[in-house]
Design a protein around this motif. Structure first.
Motif, PDB file in Angstrom:
ATOM      1  N   GLY A  93      54.674 -17.732 -43.619  1.00 53.95           N
ATOM      2  CA  GLY A  93      55.706 -16.692 -43.614  1.00 53.95           C
ATOM      3  C   GLY A  93      57.016 -17.226 -43.044  1.00 53.95           C
ATOM      4  N   LEU A  94      56.936 -17.959 -41.934  1.00 49.01           N
ATOM      5  CA  LEU A  94      58.165 -18.507 -41.332  1.00 49.01           C
ATOM      6  C   LEU A  94      58.837 -19.492 -42.294  1.00 49.01           C
ATOM      7  CD1 LEU A  94      56.978 -18.982 -37.631  1.00 49.01           C
ATOM      8  CD2 LEU A  94      58.656 -17.333 -38.478  1.00 49.01           C
ATOM      9  N   TRP A  95      58.017 -20.252 -43.004  1.00 47.86           N
ATOM     10  CA  TRP A  95      58.586 -21.206 -43.979  1.00 47.86           C
ATOM     11  C   TRP A  95      59.311 -20.436 -45.093  1.00 47.86           C
ATOM     12  CZ3 TRP A  95      58.167 -22.356 -49.173  1.00 47.86           C
ATOM     13  CH2 TRP A  95      58.699 -23.573 -49.587  1.00 47.86           C
ATOM     14  N   LEU A  96      58.713 -19.349 -45.551  1.00 46.13           N
ATOM     15  CA  LEU A  96      59.336 -18.554 -46.626  1.00 46.13           C
ATOM     16  C   LEU A  96      60.651 -17.921 -46.146  1.00 46.13           C
ATOM     17  CD1 LEU A  96      56.079 -16.934 -48.035  1.00 46.13           C
ATOM     18  CD2 LEU A  96      57.589 -18.449 -49.314  1.00 46.13           C
ATOM     19  N   ILE A  97      60.710 -17.552 -44.868  1.00 46.72           N
ATOM     20  CA  ILE A  97      61.968 -16.998 -44.323  1.00 46.72           C
ATOM     21  C   ILE A  97      63.025 -18.107 -44.251  1.00 46.72           C
ATOM     22  CG2 ILE A  97      63.068 -16.022 -42.264  1.00 46.72           C
ATOM     23  CD1 ILE A  97      60.393 -14.568 -41.700  1.00 46.72           C
ATOM     24  N   GLU A  98      62.582 -19.247 -43.715  1.00 49.45           N
ATOM     25  CA  GLU A  98      63.540 -20.351 -43.576  1.00 49.45           C
ATOM     26  C   GLU A  98      64.124 -20.762 -44.924  1.00 49.45           C
ATOM     27  OE1 GLU A  98      62.326 -24.309 -42.812  1.00 49.45           O
ATOM     28  OE2 GLU A  98      63.770 -24.574 -41.196  1.00 49.45           O
ATOM     29  N   GLU A  99      63.279 -20.732 -45.950  1.00 56.70           N
ATOM     30  CA  GLU A  99      63.731 -21.128 -47.288  1.00 56.70           C
ATOM     31  C   GLU A  99      64.516 -20.017 -47.987  1.00 56.70           C
ATOM     32  OE1 GLU A  99      63.209 -24.182 -49.066  1.00 56.70           O
ATOM     33  OE2 GLU A  99      62.908 -24.735 -46.959  1.00 56.70           O
ATOM     34  N   GLY A 100      64.603 -18.848 -47.333  1.00 62.75           N
ATOM     35  CA  GLY A 100      65.338 -17.736 -47.935  1.00 62.75           C
ATOM     36  C   GLY A 100      64.586 -17.058 -49.069  1.00 62.75           C
ATOM     37  N   VAL A 101      63.277 -17.259 -49.134  1.00 61.89           N
ATOM     38  CA  VAL A 101      62.485 -16.636 -50.211  1.00 61.89           C
ATOM     39  C   VAL A 101      62.235 -15.157 -49.910  1.00 61.89           C
ATOM     40  CG1 VAL A 101      60.256 -16.692 -51.422  1.00 61.89           C
ATOM     41  CG2 VAL A 101      61.358 -18.831 -50.736  1.00 61.89           C
ATOM     42  N   ALA A 102      61.961 -14.839 -48.657  1.00 61.78           N
ATOM     43  CA  ALA A 102      61.601 -13.454 -48.321  1.00 61.78           C
ATOM     44  C   ALA A 102      62.050 -13.136 -46.907  1.00 61.78           C
ATOM     45  CB  ALA A 102      60.089 -13.271 -48.442  1.00 61.78           C
ATOM     46  N   THR A 103      62.168 -11.835 -46.639  1.00 67.45           N
ATOM     47  CA  THR A 103      62.509 -11.376 -45.283  1.00 67.45           C
ATOM     48  C   THR A 103      61.224 -10.952 -44.563  1.00 67.45           C
ATOM     49  OG1 THR A 103      62.698  -9.099 -45.996  1.00 67.45           O
ATOM     50  CG2 THR A 103      64.708 -10.443 -46.119  1.00 67.45           C
ATOM     51  N   THR A 104      61.355 -10.652 -43.280  1.00 71.72           N
ATOM     52  CA  THR A 104      60.156 -10.207 -42.536  1.00 71.72           C
ATOM     53  C   THR A 104      59.567  -8.945 -43.185  1.00 71.72           C
ATOM     54  OG1 THR A 104      61.550  -8.927 -41.020  1.00 71.72           O
ATOM     55  CG2 THR A 104      60.899 -11.135 -40.285  1.00 71.72           C
ATOM     56  N   GLU A 162      69.010 -20.899 -35.111  1.00 70.00           N
ATOM     57  CA  GLU A 162      69.421 -20.174 -36.325  1.00 70.00           C
ATOM     58  C   GLU A 162      68.215 -19.431 -36.926  1.00 70.00           C
ATOM     59  OE1 GLU A 162      68.970 -20.905 -39.922  1.00 70.00           O
ATOM     60  OE2 GLU A 162      70.245 -19.136 -40.239  1.00 70.00           O
ATOM     61  N   LEU A 163      67.061 -20.116 -36.983  1.00 66.01           N
ATOM     62  CA  LEU A 163      65.871 -19.464 -37.571  1.00 66.01           C
ATOM     63  C   LEU A 163      65.386 -18.321 -36.660  1.00 66.01           C
ATOM     64  CD1 LEU A 163      63.727 -19.241 -39.766  1.00 66.01           C
ATOM     65  CD2 LEU A 163      62.401 -21.005 -38.592  1.00 66.01           C
ATOM     66  N   ILE A 164      65.397 -18.575 -35.354  1.00 70.92           N
ATOM     67  CA  ILE A 164      64.952 -17.517 -34.425  1.00 70.92           C
ATOM     68  C   ILE A 164      65.844 -16.285 -34.589  1.00 70.92           C
ATOM     69  CG2 ILE A 164      64.837 -16.888 -31.960  1.00 70.92           C
ATOM     70  CD1 ILE A 164      63.915 -19.807 -31.440  1.00 70.92           C
ATOM     71  N   GLU A 165      67.135 -16.507 -34.672  1.00 70.83           N
ATOM     72  CA  GLU A 165      68.089 -15.399 -34.842  1.00 70.83           C
ATOM     73  C   GLU A 165      67.815 -14.661 -36.149  1.00 70.83           C
ATOM     74  OE1 GLU A 165      70.504 -12.713 -34.086  1.00 70.83           O
ATOM     75  OE2 GLU A 165      69.962 -14.154 -32.533  1.00 70.83           O
ATOM     76  N   GLN A 171      66.130  -9.880 -38.793  1.00 68.98           N
ATOM     77  CA  GLN A 171      65.399  -9.233 -39.912  1.00 68.98           C
ATOM     78  C   GLN A 171      64.369  -8.249 -39.342  1.00 68.98           C
ATOM     79  OE1 GLN A 171      63.655 -12.204 -42.475  1.00 68.98           O
ATOM     80  NE2 GLN A 171      65.638 -12.886 -43.258  1.00 68.98           N
ATOM     81  N   SER A 172      63.722  -8.641 -38.248  1.00 68.89           N
ATOM     82  CA  SER A 172      62.716  -7.776 -37.651  1.00 68.89           C
ATOM     83  C   SER A 172      63.369  -6.493 -37.115  1.00 68.89           C
ATOM     84  CB  SER A 172      62.000  -8.548 -36.535  1.00 68.89           C
ATOM     85  OG  SER A 172      61.103  -7.720 -35.890  1.00 68.89           O
ATOM     86  N   ASP A 173      64.572  -6.626 -36.516  1.00 73.55           N
ATOM     87  CA  ASP A 173      65.291  -5.425 -36.033  1.00 73.55           C
ATOM     88  C   ASP A 173      65.620  -4.499 -37.201  1.00 73.55           C
ATOM     89  OD1 ASP A 173      65.197  -6.429 -33.506  1.00 73.55           O
ATOM     90  OD2 ASP A 173      67.283  -7.115 -33.449  1.00 73.55           O
TER      91      ASP A 173
END
Ligand code: NAI
Ligand SMILES: C[N+](C)(C)CC(=O)CC(=O)[O-]
Length: 498
Positions: free
Chosen positions: A203-214, A273-276, A281-283
């Motif tokens: 999931g984190l990889w997909l977020i980093e790659e911009g594929v999906a949000t949380t 940047e990824l943590i932010e 997205q979680s907020d």
């Protein structure tokens, strides 16, 4: 000491955060005393808040009687907490050096017979027990959040853990309503968290790659696989995906995909940047709903899912089967079978759970019959006609019932049933139940039943044997001295108009 003989009364929690307070609530609701030690200024309020949430959830989860609640005590020192401990569950932050230090102090303060379990999510027990004087009493008991609702607990021993410790801690967890998964080979992250982490990494990889949000990643689970995971997990589900040919066909068809680069399973660098990005997205996903409100939603959904699973198949399915086994062990707990001077027997005690409420906002009709039916079972057990007697081929069958609804029982109301034997002859038993709220004698409902003693194999009525008759006579004796209960013998009729 065998696992079955281990029944601690005073359970000590070291660390009272999310997990320690969750364990404390499970212990207290099981009638055990929980002593919690946590130097944080918030620990008392947090433990109380989690106990309140847990109680609200259990009132909906477990309709039958439960033991009277144990006490929750907040200790101010480690030494005070461990005084008289029967069992210790460590829930310190996941920092190995801190656990080494505090576990060694706990070990030094306790008699060797007291087991110490750690809630660690993935630290190895062989390492955690290495500095203990009595490493054989140490075991990992890894729970899942919220501890008071999710039944799973992974048990993992280290090289020096004794089989006795493993067995008795497993038996204890089972007794408090949990489903034990033995991790037979020590491995980082045990079993469940390895699976969860694989999904999380991806999931984190997909977020980093911009594929999906949380939010999209969560939707991908909760509208699909997550629903079936709740009761079948991955492998049983995939067996069905193989059709009638089952798992072999499934592997033949989808096995080749394992060689395709579908998954990365690498943890991306947690850059600022990824943590932010993940946090914001979680907020957005939470849309301003507070953690407390999300926890309430989670608990309500879990209660309803587990209770639904309890109705699947003859004994319930997955977590529902665990719930049923737990409830069965406690059945009749509040129905102490005691007979009052007026000949009434306390035959049922419990709470009105959420799913017993109908569209009118009160306990629905058929649940009254269920409660009265269970009250009759407890009466029969009290006169010696319980399951052992039924196994001999004889039983009582209910042949007539008259139920009256006189008041309303609402969600979470503690209710009880008192039962009188009104009459008996050689084959029949005439009984009367009165359902009230606990602590208030105003009847909310009554039920009058005629039961007939039967020879089940012959399929016909049979004389009540002397072995039962004397117990019935004792319960019946009060009828001579007391007026019949209000409403006994009443028939349904329209009120007379003058
Ligand atoms: N949060 C989760 O979802 C799960 C956590 N776990 C495990 O449970 C353990 C606890 O985790 P959480 O409850 O999430 O952490 P947490 O951070 O919510 O709570 C830890 C508590 O330990 C207290 N503490 C720190 N030093 C202490 C000391 N010397 N003596 C007594 N208390 C002390 C802190 O004040 C804090 O309240 C960890 O080992 C974790 O891996 C296991 C399953 C799930
Ligand atoms: C994130 N976590 C590793 C602490 C999770 C667990 O250990 C179990 C859980 O409740 O998901």
């Amino acid at each position: 000491m065998s696992g079955q003989d281990f029944s601690p009364r005073r359970c000590v929690l070291i660390g009272g955060g999310v997990i320690g307070a969750g364990w404390a609530a499970r212990f207290v609701l099981n009638g055990l005393d929980a002593v919690l030690y946590d130097p944080s200024a918030q620990s008392r309020a947090r433990a109380q808040a989690i106990l309140d949430m847990a109680r609200a959830a259990w009132m909906r989860l477990l309709p039958g009687a439960l033991p009277a609640e144990g006490r929750l005590h907040l200790a101010t020192t480690l030494e005070e907490a461990l005084e008289g401990a029967d069992f210790v569950q460590e829930n310190l932050p996941e920092i190995e050096t801190l656990k080494f230090d505090v576990l060694a102090r706990i070990d030094a303060l306790l008699p060797p017979s007291v087991p110490i379990a750690s809630s660690t999510s993935g630290l190895l027990p062989t390492r955690l027990q290495a500095g203990l004087r009595h490493p054989e009493r140490f075991v990992v008991g890894h729970p899942f959040n919220p501890v008071y609702l999710l039944p799973l607990v992974e048990i993992c021993g280290g090289e020096q853990t004794s089989a006795e410790t493993r067995d008795k801690v497993a038996a204890f967890y089972t007794a408090i309503g949990m489903q034990v998964l033995h991790v037979r080979k020590e491995v980082d992250g045990f079993i469940a968290d390895r699976l969860l982490e694989a999904l999380w990494r991806e999931g984190l990889w997909l977020i980093e790659e911009g594929v999906a949000t949380t939010a999209e990643l969560d939707d991908a689970i909760r509208y699909g696989a997550g629903l079936r995971w709740a009761f079948m997990g991955t492998f049983l589900t995939y067996r069905l995906a193989g059709g009638d040919a089952g798992m072999k066909h499934f592997l033949a068809q989808f096995g080749p995909a394992l060689k395709l680069p579908w998954t990365k399973l690498v943890a991306p660098e947690l850059t600022d940047e990824l943590i932010e990005r993940v946090a914001s997205q979680s907020d957005t996903q939470a849309a301003g709903v507070s953690v407390r409100d999300l926890e309430s939603l989670r608990d309500e959904a879990l209660v309803k899912i587990i209770r639904t699973l309890a109705t699947v198949g003859p004994q319930g399915y997955a977590a529902g089967a665990t719930l049923n086994a737990f409830a069965a062990r406690h059945a009749g707990e509040g129905a102490d079978g005691s007979v009052a001077a007026d000949g009434t027997l306390t035959s049922w005690r419990g709470m009105v759970p959420l799913d017993w409420i109908d569209y009118n906002g009160h306990m629905t009709e058929h649940r009254y019959l269920q409660v009265f039916g269970e009250a009759t079972d407890h009466l029969l057990a009290a006169i010696g006609a319980g399951p052992d007697y039924v196994a001999t081929g004889h039983s009582f069958y209910t042949v007539e019932t008259h139920l009256r609804h006189l008041g309303q029982a609402h969600e979470g109301t503690a209710i009880m049933v008192r039962t009188r034997v009104l009459d008996a002859d050689g084959k029949r038993l005439h009984i009367f139940h009165t359902l009230t709220a606990v602590g208030d004698d105003t009847p909310l409902a009554t039920a009058e039943h005629m039961l007939i003693h039967v020879d089940a194999a012959q399929g016909r009525s049979a004389p009540i044997p002397d072995t039962l008759a004397s117990a019935i006579a004792t319960l019946c004796a009060a009828k001579e001295a007391l007026p019949p209960p209000e409403g006994a013998g009443r028939a349904i009729a329209m009120p007379r108009r003058s």
